[in-house]
Design a protein around this motif. Structure first.
Motif, short mmCIF file in Angstrom:
data_model
loop_
_atom_site.label_atom_id
_atom_site.label_comp_id
_atom_site.label_asym_id
_atom_site.label_seq_id
_atom_site.Cartn_x
_atom_site.Cartn_y
_atom_site.Cartn_z
N GLN A 17 0.87 -1.18 0.00
CA GLN A 17 0.00 0.00 0.00
C GLN A 17 0.90 1.22 0.00
OE1 GLN A 17 -3.61 -1.09 -0.45
NE2 GLN A 17 -3.69 0.76 0.72
N ALA A 18 0.71 2.10 -0.94
CA ALA A 18 1.47 3.34 -0.98
C ALA A 18 0.49 4.51 -0.98
CB ALA A 18 2.35 3.38 -2.21
N ASP A 19 0.87 5.58 -0.28
CA ASP A 19 0.01 6.77 -0.20
C ASP A 19 0.25 7.73 -1.34
OD1 ASP A 19 -1.10 5.83 2.17
OD2 ASP A 19 0.46 6.80 3.38
N SER A 20 1.32 7.51 -2.08
CA SER A 20 1.63 8.38 -3.21
C SER A 20 1.90 7.52 -4.45
CB SER A 20 2.85 9.25 -2.88
OG SER A 20 3.97 8.41 -2.65
N ILE A 21 2.05 8.17 -5.58
CA ILE A 21 2.30 7.46 -6.83
C ILE A 21 3.75 6.99 -6.85
CG2 ILE A 21 2.44 7.69 -9.34
CD1 ILE A 21 0.09 9.68 -9.11
N ILE A 22 3.93 5.66 -6.89
CA ILE A 22 5.28 5.10 -6.92
C ILE A 22 5.56 4.38 -8.24
CG2 ILE A 22 5.49 4.88 -4.43
CD1 ILE A 22 4.86 1.87 -4.80
N LEU A 23 4.52 4.11 -9.01
CA LEU A 23 4.67 3.42 -10.29
C LEU A 23 4.27 4.40 -11.38
CD1 LEU A 23 5.52 0.52 -10.97
CD2 LEU A 23 3.14 -0.10 -11.04
N LYS A 24 5.29 5.03 -12.01
CA LYS A 24 4.98 6.07 -12.98
C LYS A 24 5.70 5.93 -14.31
CE LYS A 24 8.15 9.03 -10.48
NZ LYS A 24 8.16 8.82 -9.08
N ASP A 25 6.69 5.04 -14.37
CA ASP A 25 7.43 4.80 -15.61
C ASP A 25 8.15 3.47 -15.50
OD1 ASP A 25 9.67 5.32 -13.99
OD2 ASP A 25 9.82 7.40 -14.69
N GLU A 26 8.92 3.12 -16.54
CA GLU A 26 9.60 1.82 -16.54
C GLU A 26 10.63 1.71 -15.42
OE1 GLU A 26 10.61 0.10 -20.51
OE2 GLU A 26 9.82 2.04 -21.20
N GLN A 27 11.36 2.79 -15.16
CA GLN A 27 12.37 2.75 -14.11
C GLN A 27 11.73 2.57 -12.74
OE1 GLN A 27 15.81 2.57 -14.38
NE2 GLN A 27 15.52 2.00 -12.24
N SER A 28 10.62 3.25 -12.49
CA SER A 28 9.96 3.09 -11.19
C SER A 28 9.39 1.68 -11.05
CB SER A 28 8.88 4.15 -10.98
OG SER A 28 7.84 4.02 -11.91
N ALA A 29 8.99 1.07 -12.17
CA ALA A 29 8.52 -0.32 -12.11
C ALA A 29 9.65 -1.23 -11.68
CB ALA A 29 7.97 -0.75 -13.47
N LEU A 30 10.84 -1.03 -12.25
CA LEU A 30 12.01 -1.82 -11.83
C LEU A 30 12.33 -1.59 -10.36
CD1 LEU A 30 14.37 -1.40 -14.91
CD2 LEU A 30 13.19 -3.48 -14.18
N ASP A 31 12.24 -0.33 -9.93
CA ASP A 31 12.52 -0.01 -8.52
C ASP A 31 11.55 -0.72 -7.59
OD1 ASP A 31 14.55 1.65 -9.44
OD2 ASP A 31 13.39 3.50 -9.18
N VAL A 32 10.26 -0.70 -7.95
CA VAL A 32 9.24 -1.37 -7.14
C VAL A 32 9.48 -2.88 -7.11
CG1 VAL A 32 6.77 -1.96 -7.05
CG2 VAL A 32 7.47 0.42 -7.39
N ILE A 33 9.73 -3.45 -8.27
CA ILE A 33 9.97 -4.89 -8.35
C ILE A 33 11.17 -5.27 -7.49
CG2 ILE A 33 10.79 -6.74 -9.87
CD1 ILE A 33 9.11 -5.34 -12.13
N MET A 34 12.27 -4.57 -7.65
CA MET A 34 13.49 -4.92 -6.94
C MET A 34 13.36 -4.69 -5.43
SD MET A 34 15.37 -6.31 -9.01
CE MET A 34 14.59 -6.67 -10.55
N SER A 35 12.78 -3.56 -5.03
CA SER A 35 12.70 -3.29 -3.60
C SER A 35 11.75 -4.26 -2.89
CB SER A 35 12.32 -1.83 -3.33
OG SER A 35 11.05 -1.54 -3.83
N ILE A 36 10.59 -4.53 -3.48
CA ILE A 36 9.65 -5.45 -2.84
C ILE A 36 10.18 -6.88 -2.88
CG2 ILE A 36 7.34 -6.47 -2.96
CD1 ILE A 36 6.30 -3.72 -3.84
N SER A 37 10.73 -7.28 -4.01
CA SER A 37 11.30 -8.64 -4.11
C SER A 37 12.44 -8.83 -3.13
CB SER A 37 11.79 -8.92 -5.53
OG SER A 37 10.73 -8.93 -6.43
N PHE A 38 13.33 -7.85 -3.03
CA PHE A 38 14.47 -7.95 -2.13
C PHE A 38 14.02 -7.98 -0.67
CE2 PHE A 38 17.79 -6.01 0.51
CZ PHE A 38 18.83 -6.90 0.26
N GLU A 39 13.09 -7.10 -0.34
CA GLU A 39 12.63 -6.99 1.05
C GLU A 39 11.84 -8.22 1.50
OE1 GLU A 39 9.66 -4.08 3.59
OE2 GLU A 39 10.96 -3.16 2.08
N THR A 40 11.07 -8.82 0.59
CA THR A 40 10.17 -9.91 0.99
C THR A 40 10.56 -11.27 0.45
OG1 THR A 40 8.71 -9.63 -0.93
CG2 THR A 40 8.21 -8.29 1.03
N GLY A 41 11.35 -11.31 -0.60
CA GLY A 41 11.66 -12.58 -1.25
C GLY A 41 10.52 -13.11 -2.10
#
Length: 122
Positions: A17-41
């Protein structure tokens, strides 16, 4: 961003759950994928619709295709949680329908439905 892990059908699913826009382009998609995958496995991620740029839902921007391709490239099953009934675009409705028939990308109305779909995805 608040991330919660849930186990269902032998899979770990991350719901964010995010309170602001975190998915806005291809780079932010990679950032979201990597940060959530790394943090949670997890390789199954659900995200609230409000954290995604409105441009994503305007198919003529091609942003949805570019972002969702990143999830596919990294073998991430992905669900977007929200109310999509306010969109009147037939192409978008068709896109949502086709995604929901598939096995990787889902547009759902609740976290419970996201967990259910992601836990059953092959």
């Amino acid at each position: 961003m608040n991330i919660k892990k849930t186990e269902a059908n032998g899979h770990i699913i991350a719901t964010a759950q995010a309170d602001s826009i975190i998915l806005k382009d291809e780079q932010s998609a990679l950032d979201v994928i990597m940060s959530i995958s790394f943090e949670t496995g997890c390789n199954r991620i659900a995200l609230n619709k409000e954290s995604i740029s409105e441009d994503f839902f305007n198919l003529s921007t091609k942003l949805a295709g570019a972002i969702l391709q990143k999830f596919a490239n990294y073998n991430i099953k992905f669900a977007i949680i929200g109310d999509f009934s306010t969109y009147t675009s037939k192409p978008l409705k068709d896109f949502i329908y086709e995604c929901n028939k598939g096995n990787s990308i889902f547009f759902v109305s609740s976290e419970t439905e996201a967990i259910d779909k992601l836990s059953k995805a092959i």
